[in-house]
Each structure stands twice: as C-alpha cells, then as structure tokens.
Design an enzyme around this catalytic site. Sequence first.
Site, PDB file in Angstrom:
ATOM      1  N   HIS A 127       0.982  -1.056  -0.150  1.00 46.99           N
ATOM      2  CA  HIS A 127      -0.029   0.179   0.132  1.00 46.99           C
ATOM      3  C   HIS A 127       0.835   1.196  -0.046  1.00 46.99           C
ATOM      4  O   HIS A 127       0.235   2.158  -0.268  1.00 46.99           O
ATOM      5  CB  HIS A 127      -1.273   0.125   0.942  1.00 46.99           C
ATOM      6  CG  HIS A 127      -0.337   0.288   2.564  1.00 46.99           C
ATOM      7  ND1 HIS A 127      -0.018  -0.616   3.333  1.00 46.99           N
ATOM      8  CD2 HIS A 127      -0.031   1.472   3.374  1.00 46.99           C
ATOM      9  CE1 HIS A 127       0.490  -0.415   4.457  1.00 46.99           C
ATOM     10  NE2 HIS A 127       0.420   1.021   4.395  1.00 46.99           N
ATOM     11  N   ASP A 159       0.265  -7.848   1.691  1.00 50.50           N
ATOM     12  CA  ASP A 159       0.681  -6.594   1.607  1.00 50.50           C
ATOM     13  C   ASP A 159       2.222  -6.157   1.669  1.00 50.50           C
ATOM     14  O   ASP A 159       2.750  -5.615   2.621  1.00 50.50           O
ATOM     15  CB  ASP A 159       0.135  -5.740   2.852  1.00 50.50           C
ATOM     16  CG  ASP A 159       0.109  -4.314   2.814  1.00 50.50           C
ATOM     17  OD1 ASP A 159       0.457  -3.729   1.486  1.00 50.50           O
ATOM     18  OD2 ASP A 159       0.038  -3.449   3.834  1.00 50.50           O
ATOM     19  N   SER A 242       4.791   2.235   7.805  1.00 49.94           N
ATOM     20  CA  SER A 242       4.373   1.002   7.000  1.00 49.94           C
ATOM     21  C   SER A 242       5.646   0.706   6.235  1.00 49.94           C
ATOM     22  O   SER A 242       6.217   1.479   5.527  1.00 49.94           O
ATOM     23  CB  SER A 242       3.305   1.572   6.132  1.00 49.94           C
ATOM     24  OG  SER A 242       2.020   1.606   6.925  1.00 49.94           O
TER      25      SER A 242
END
Length: 396
Positions: A127, A159, A242
Amino acid sequence: MAEDEKPVVWSTNGSHEQKSSNDDRSLPYSQVKRLLIITIITSLLAGGIGAYGYVRFLASSIPAVKQEVQVQESSATIDVAKKVSPSVVSITSRSVGQGFFGQPIAEQGAGTGIIVSSDGLIMTNKHVVSDPGANYIVITSAGKEYANAQVVARDPVNDIAFVRISASGLPAAIMGDSSAVQIGQKVVAIGNALGQFQNTVTEGVISGVGRPVTASDSSTGANAETLTNLFQTDAAINPGNSGGPLLNLDGQVIGINTAVAGRNAQNIGFAIPVNEAKPLIASVKSKGTIVRPYLGVRYVPLTNEIAAANNLKATVGAWLQGTEQNPTVLPDSPAAKGGLKEGDIVTKVNNDSITATTSLQALVAKHNVGDKVTLTVVRDGKTQKITVTLGSAPAN
C-alpha cells in the site's frame, strides 16, 4: 523478672516471639528497645536527618540486579538502532490528483522500506507503492536521495512489495526467524513516523500473534484489505512507519510493520511475520518478480473464542470466510477446482498442521507452483481429505 523484662527475639518476618527465661542469649525487652532507638538515631545521622536520609535509603535498596537489567535492555535497544538504521529507508511518493472542481493538485505520500540486498533491492508494504502513476523517491538514513525508484513487484496475496534503486554497497538488513517469536518478547520498530520523522525508533513487546486485521486507508477508508496471521505489538507504529522493520534484540528483522489500530486504540500495531516474506525475497532476487504458489481462498485464523462463538467443531485452522465484495473461494483458482467451499476449515497441508503461529498461507508458501498438496478439511463437522494442485498467484 518484671513483665516488661520478658526476653524476646526477632523473627525474620518482623514479629517477636517469647523465649524461655533459661535462654541466656536472649535480651530483656527494655534493652532491645534501647538498642533499636540507638540504631535508628545512628542511621539518621549517617544518612542525613529527615526525608533526605529516608529517600537515599530507599534508592540504595533497589536491587543491583534490577538496575543491571534496565541498563542492559536500554543498551540492547541502542545497539539495535545503530546496527539496523542504515538499512532502513524512507519512501515518498509524488503524484497528480484531481481537486473538487477538477483542477490538478499535487499529492504526496510517505512510508518506509527495508534494504534486503546490497544492490538496491528494497522491501516495503504494497500500500506504500500502490499508485502506478506516482513517482517514488527513496531516501537513505544518510540523507541520500534516489529519484524514480522502480516498483519491481507487488505481492498479489500479502501487503508486500519491492522497489529497486540504482545503487551498490548498501547495508542489507538481516532476516530473522518469525516462527521463534513469543508473546512478551521485546521488540524494536524503526520507521518514517508521520512521514516527517525519518528513522524514528520505538520499543515494546509482542502483544499477540496470529491476529487477523482488515486494513484500509486511514483518511478515506478505501482500499480495504484483510490481512491474517499478523504480530500485534505495543511498540509505537505511526502512519509513515508502514513497510519498516520490526526487530528482535539481536537486530534481526522478524516482521514488516503494516498497520495500526485507529479508533479508540492505544499502542496497537501490526506486522507481517518475516517468514512469509522470505520466499518472495528469494523469488525477486532470482527471477526479478514474485512467483508464488497460490490456493485462492480467503480465511479467518481460528481461535478458541471464534470457534465457540460460531459453534465450530475445530478450534485451530483456517476457517474459509469471505464477503460479497471479496469471495471466499476465488473463481478459477486451485481451491475452486479442488472443491473447497465457504465454511470449510483447513487444518493441515500434507502433514503440516496449521497453528496459532503457522498460517495456511505460510504452509502453502513452502511448496512450488504445480505441486499437489493434500488438505485436511473439516466440513459440517466431518474430516475429509482434498487434493489440490497449486497454481501461480495472478499478477495484482
């Protein structure tokens, strides 16, 4: 002997017990009182009269072993930060969006990456680099910028994604063994917190394992994705972290930070176990892209609580569940061809059992495209075997 002259001796718990008057080693009670008063006055004079002396006494009474453990833990975190920070990069994105009245507006994003090979291969979250039209810029911990970083692979299942920059001699992070992770063990997270504070270091513990999470864009709620078998940690993970590493105290990567609980939450972050990324790293290094075996199902990792709430016969396994938008069994997938159905509980892949720390996805990843595997499945309370030929995960 007078009543107040009865001999006493102090026990280890601070109480006193009477002794026989024939015990010549006992002291009369009045002498004990005088000795205690003299001892207290001497202690106060030695340490300083009043509260200062009392505080100093308490401080000196902290066990040396506890102080040593605290120093060792701080030293370990410092060592991890020094060792791994050079292997952590910031990833920023620049793209052109559309304003309310249709006018073009500049959009920016930020995340973190982990250098996995010295020739410029970087692992991050999918993402973080999801926009195919964006320009991605990698910034090392030393401040060197690499414009036009290339997204070489996005994992269709998890992810995870990979970015490459034109560089050599970069310090690659060391991958650990996420199957050895235990609840309560200390961990360190490093990342580009809030997209502003590069290589921020936080510490905490592993709070849980095998967590399922539905993650989405923090501002819009878009791009929802269900992730399974995650580590939960109370090490602070903020937007921008992230794709950064979750590390053990040996400085080894045990997870890839991917999500943080938002509403009504405090210190709840999640990371993908690194063992699920290792085959992908090897695939990208050798083939330049992600080639991974594929079953084609969505599932919920079972716990005792989930099993009890849904009156299920099995308490461990992968419970096949989906939504209207995200079907349980993907069309034309190996799972569909093998006859798997919503509500099935997969408990084994060949002879390997699914556990709280070993997911269905991790067991499938141990095999190759084209392998035939035998799944142990609980359906309607009865156990059966289903043979499936693993396919190649489709490009995302």
